[in-house]
Design a protein around this motif. Structure first.
Motif, PDB file in Angstrom:
ATOM      1  N   SER A   1     -26.971 -18.673  -3.240  1.00 21.99           N
ATOM      2  CA  SER A   1     -27.512 -18.622  -4.606  1.00 21.99           C
ATOM      3  C   SER A   1     -26.537 -17.918  -5.552  1.00 21.99           C
ATOM      4  N   ALA A   2     -26.310 -18.543  -6.704  1.00 21.73           N
ATOM      5  CA  ALA A   2     -25.421 -17.930  -7.712  1.00 21.73           C
ATOM      6  C   ALA A   2     -26.094 -16.709  -8.339  1.00 21.73           C
ATOM      7  N   ASP A   3     -27.403 -16.604  -8.135  1.00 20.30           N
ATOM      8  CA  ASP A   3     -28.139 -15.511  -8.791  1.00 20.30           C
ATOM      9  C   ASP A   3     -28.253 -14.258  -7.925  1.00 20.30           C
ATOM     10  N   TYR A   4     -27.667 -14.312  -6.748  1.00 22.81           N
ATOM     11  CA  TYR A   4     -27.804 -13.162  -5.859  1.00 22.81           C
ATOM     12  C   TYR A   4     -26.446 -12.483  -5.647  1.00 22.81           C
ATOM     13  N   GLY A   5     -26.406 -11.159  -5.783  1.00 18.80           N
ATOM     14  CA  GLY A   5     -25.135 -10.418  -5.759  1.00 18.80           C
ATOM     15  C   GLY A   5     -24.700  -9.991  -4.362  1.00 18.80           C
ATOM     16  N   ARG A   6     -23.662  -9.188  -4.327  1.00 15.87           N
ATOM     17  CA  ARG A   6     -23.104  -8.680  -3.076  1.00 15.87           C
ATOM     18  C   ARG A   6     -23.090  -7.153  -3.114  1.00 15.87           C
ATOM     19  N   ILE A   7     -22.963  -6.566  -1.927  1.00 13.37           N
ATOM     20  CA  ILE A   7     -22.904  -5.101  -1.840  1.00 13.37           C
ATOM     21  C   ILE A   7     -21.495  -4.660  -2.263  1.00 13.37           C
ATOM     22  N   VAL A   8     -21.437  -3.512  -2.911  1.00 18.51           N
ATOM     23  CA  VAL A   8     -20.180  -3.140  -3.560  1.00 18.51           C
ATOM     24  C   VAL A   8     -19.024  -2.929  -2.591  1.00 18.51           C
ATOM     25  N   ASN A   9     -19.272  -2.341  -1.421  1.00 18.49           N
ATOM     26  CA  ASN A   9     -18.169  -2.122  -0.465  1.00 18.49           C
ATOM     27  C   ASN A   9     -18.707  -1.951   0.960  1.00 18.49           C
ATOM     28  N   GLN A  10     -17.772  -1.852   1.883  1.00 20.64           N
ATOM     29  CA  GLN A  10     -18.124  -1.796   3.305  1.00 20.64           C
ATOM     30  C   GLN A  10     -18.981  -0.572   3.635  1.00 20.64           C
ATOM     31  N   GLN A  11     -18.631   0.532   3.036  1.00 21.27           N
ATOM     32  CA  GLN A  11     -19.346   1.783   3.328  1.00 21.27           C
ATOM     33  C   GLN A  11     -20.831   1.652   2.961  1.00 21.27           C
ATOM     34  N   HIS A  12     -21.081   1.121   1.777  1.00 23.64           N
ATOM     35  CA  HIS A  12     -22.478   0.942   1.366  1.00 23.64           C
ATOM     36  C   HIS A  12     -23.161  -0.134   2.223  1.00 23.64           C
ATOM     37  N   PHE A  13     -22.407  -1.179   2.578  1.00 23.01           N
ATOM     38  CA  PHE A  13     -22.958  -2.236   3.415  1.00 23.01           C
ATOM     39  C   PHE A  13     -23.418  -1.648   4.764  1.00 23.01           C
ATOM     40  N   ASP A  14     -22.571  -0.846   5.373  1.00 26.51           N
ATOM     41  CA  ASP A  14     -22.900  -0.240   6.675  1.00 26.51           C
ATOM     42  C   ASP A  14     -24.112   0.685   6.556  1.00 26.51           C
ATOM     43  N   ARG A  15     -24.137   1.436   5.475  1.00 21.34           N
ATOM     44  CA  ARG A  15     -25.250   2.361   5.241  1.00 21.34           C
ATOM     45  C   ARG A  15     -26.570   1.578   5.146  1.00 21.34           C
ATOM     46  N   LEU A  16     -26.539   0.482   4.406  1.00 22.47           N
ATOM     47  CA  LEU A  16     -27.768  -0.298   4.192  1.00 22.47           C
ATOM     48  C   LEU A  16     -28.235  -0.978   5.471  1.00 22.47           C
ATOM     49  N   LEU A  17     -27.261  -1.441   6.251  1.00 21.76           N
ATOM     50  CA  LEU A  17     -27.614  -2.160   7.473  1.00 21.76           C
ATOM     51  C   LEU A  17     -28.407  -1.267   8.429  1.00 21.76           C
ATOM     52  N   LYS A  18     -28.068   0.017   8.421  1.00 21.46           N
ATOM     53  CA  LYS A  18     -28.764   0.956   9.318  1.00 21.46           C
ATOM     54  C   LYS A  18     -30.248   1.040   8.981  1.00 21.46           C
ATOM     55  N   TYR A  19     -30.591   0.847   7.706  1.00 26.93           N
ATOM     56  CA  TYR A  19     -31.998   0.955   7.312  1.00 26.93           C
ATOM     57  C   TYR A  19     -32.875  -0.107   7.993  1.00 26.93           C
ATOM     58  N   LEU A  20     -32.247  -1.217   8.388  1.00 29.71           N
ATOM     59  CA  LEU A  20     -33.052  -2.292   8.972  1.00 29.71           C
ATOM     60  C   LEU A  20     -33.717  -1.846  10.276  1.00 29.71           C
ATOM     61  N   GLY A  21     -33.148  -0.813  10.891  1.00 28.98           N
ATOM     62  CA  GLY A  21     -33.735  -0.301  12.132  1.00 28.98           C
ATOM     63  C   GLY A  21     -34.880   0.677  11.881  1.00 28.98           C
ATOM     64  N   ASP A  22     -35.149   0.988  10.633  1.00 34.19           N
ATOM     65  CA  ASP A  22     -36.184   1.987  10.338  1.00 34.19           C
ATOM     66  C   ASP A  22     -37.587   1.395  10.242  1.00 34.19           C
ATOM     67  N   GLY A  23     -37.678   0.075  10.397  1.00 34.46           N
ATOM     68  CA  GLY A  23     -38.997  -0.566  10.346  1.00 34.46           C
ATOM     69  C   GLY A  23     -38.895  -1.970  10.899  1.00 34.46           C
TER      70      GLY A  23
END
Ligand code: NAD
Length: 460
Positions: free
Chosen positions: A278-300
């Motif tokens: 989708s052209a309307d959906y953005g990307r995560i700013v950098n690898q560090q933030h991407f890794d940080r966010l991915l960890k949240y998926l394990g919290d629920g």
């Protein structure tokens, strides 16, 4: 790294008085407006490259808001800058009193990366309108946008008036060694503390526009589909990297099922089966933030989304349910496309919990019931709030935008922005044809007479 010369140069320029006349300020705002149009293709390309923002999104959420600030300031500047007459007490009569709004002098604006154009240039509009000389520090985490902004500034304004300095935290730290007359910072609470500490050394006033965990509360009587649509829009615009995005949602147990179903349906409508296309959906700013966010998926439990691609810094719009109490996703500012949906039975319990949390930048309430709305707004404090929508409270120039407590202090947009970059200087001019002797020593009134006289004389 030394910025002493740059600050001195700006200070000398400010001292000439050239930035003070309203005519000058209007000219600069018009120049900025023209430059924004001229540099629009470069800015849009840079935003696309840094954050995967489509031109449509960038115009709506970045450049459009800056143009609105400029137009509003041009319309109201004369009245904002005009001295305003005030009453003076009889004690000093005959006299005239007024407040003369003055520029601070040389101001520093530090911007973040998530809306790198809007959050640097909207304060710039206010600083120009207020008559200051300005040094800008765009965020290094949106490097192409920082570069495009620096080019725009260098081609539009003389460097002694407005200049942009590029670089990372070391550059920001070096800048903060200098004495500014005002610092306007948008970013994290962690760096906000560093900025305030540095400012304290010079007694420089600061505005801190910080972040936080903005909660959304969806009450049992809310319009479920509408709430889901508005929350999904506000959460996933800019891939969740929005300071006023709803961080997490509290939904009443009786409507949890329909709410989650509506969220899912909405996300398909917004971004299709594959949001990465989708052209309307953005990307995560950098690898560090991407890794940080991915960890949240394990919290629920991942109820929806979760697909990701590290190489492309893509994380699908994700809804988490059954979130572990006290897990990081519930403690830290998420600042990404992960939406925990929590349920409540007893609103009071949830409000008590929210009361104890750090004060967020925004509070969102979905209900058709005014007394419930009042109860929530009166119980949970926040920088701003919005009922039956998200983010709209900070769009436009009419409502001041700012935080409270952990989400910062001071506000801007429209008149509030002009005030944030101005000093309210009180001036009193006394007549010279009368000089009553009462205030001069020796004291000549008995205490009871003095008390009676003061009641009258100090009345404005
Ligand atoms: P950040 O605090 O990391 O960086 C902001 C700015 O501070 C950048 O220009 C950066 O170069 C500078 N900086 C970095 N380290 C520094 C240091 N040691 N000393 C001085 N300056 C330093 O914030 P960010 O990651 O760019 O932005 C994300 C945060 O900003 C989130 O917390 C978000 O909620 C918040 N935010 C708030 C608003 C708002 O309007 N209130 C808007 C956008 C973002």
């Amino acid at each position: 790294m030394q910025f002493n010369t740059a600050v001195l140069r700006a200070r000398s320029y400010f001292a000439t008085g050239v930035t003070r006349p309203v005519v000058f300020r209007r000219e600069q705002l018009n120049k900025l407006s023209a430059a924004l149009r001229q540099h629009e293709p470069a800015l849009l390309a840079a935003l696309q490259a840094d954050l995967g923002k489509s031109p449509y999104q960038s115009l709506a959420s970045e450049l459009g808001l800056v143009h609105a600030e400029i137009n509003h300031a041009l319309r109201h500047l004369s009245s904002w800058a005009a001295p305003s007459k005030r009453r003076t007490p009889w004690l000093v009569a005959p006299a005239d009193g007024w407040v003369q709004v003055e520029p601070f002098g040389v101001v520093l604006i530090l911007g973040p990366w998530n809306y790198p154009v809007q959050l640097l240039l909207a304060p710039l509009v206010s600083a120009i309108a207020a008559g200051n000389a300005i040094i800008l520090k765009p965020s290094e985490l949106a490097p192409r946008t920082a570069e495009a902004l620096s080019i725009l500034v260098a081609k539009t304004f003389p460097p002694e008036y407005i200049s942009a300095v590029n670089g990372g935290s070391e550059v920001a730290e070096a800048l903060l060694q200098e004495k500014f007359d005002k610092i306007f910072f948008t970013g994290s609470a962690r760096v906000g503390r560093l900025v305030m500490t540095a400012a304290a050394r010079h007694l420089t006033p600061v505005t801190l526009e910080l972040g936080g965990k903005c909660p959304a509360i969806v009450c049992a009587d809310a319009k479920v589909e509408l709430a889901a649509r508005r929350i999904a829009w506000g959460k996933f615009i800019g891939a969740g990297q929005t300071c006023v995005a709803p961080d997490h949602v509290w939904v009443h147990r009786s409507i949890r099922g329909p709410f989650l179903a509506a969220l899912k349906k909405t996300l398909r409508e917004f971004y299709g089966e594959d949001p990465s296309a989708s052209a309307d959906y953005g990307r995560i700013v950098n690898q560090q933030h991407f890794d940080r966010l991915l960890k949240y998926l394990g919290d629920g439990k991942v109820f929806h989304g979760g697909e990701n691609d590290a190489e492309k810094l893509y994380l699908a719009p994700t809804i988490l349910t059954d979130v572990r109490p006290k897990s990081p996703v519930l403690q830290e500012e998420i600042f990404g496309p992960v939406l925990p949906v929590l349920e409540f039975d007893d609103l009071d319990e949830t409000l008590t919990q929210l009361q104890a949390a750090p004060t967020p930048l925004a509070l969102y309430v979905f209900t058709e019931n005014r007394s419930l709305e009042d109860k929530i707004l009166n119980t949970v404090r926040s920088g701003g709030a919005c009922v039956n929508d998200v983010i709209s409270q900070m769009v436009g120039t009419g409502l001041p935008f700012g935080g409270l407590g952990e989400s910062g202090f001071g506000s801007y947009h429209g008149r509030a922005g002009f005030d944030a970059f101005s000093h309210q200087r009180s001036v009193l001019r006394r007549a010279t044809w009368l000089d009553l002797p009462f205030r001069y020593p020796p004291a000549r009134l008995a205490i009871p007479t003095l008390k009676r006289a003061l009641r009258f004389l100090l009345r404005g």
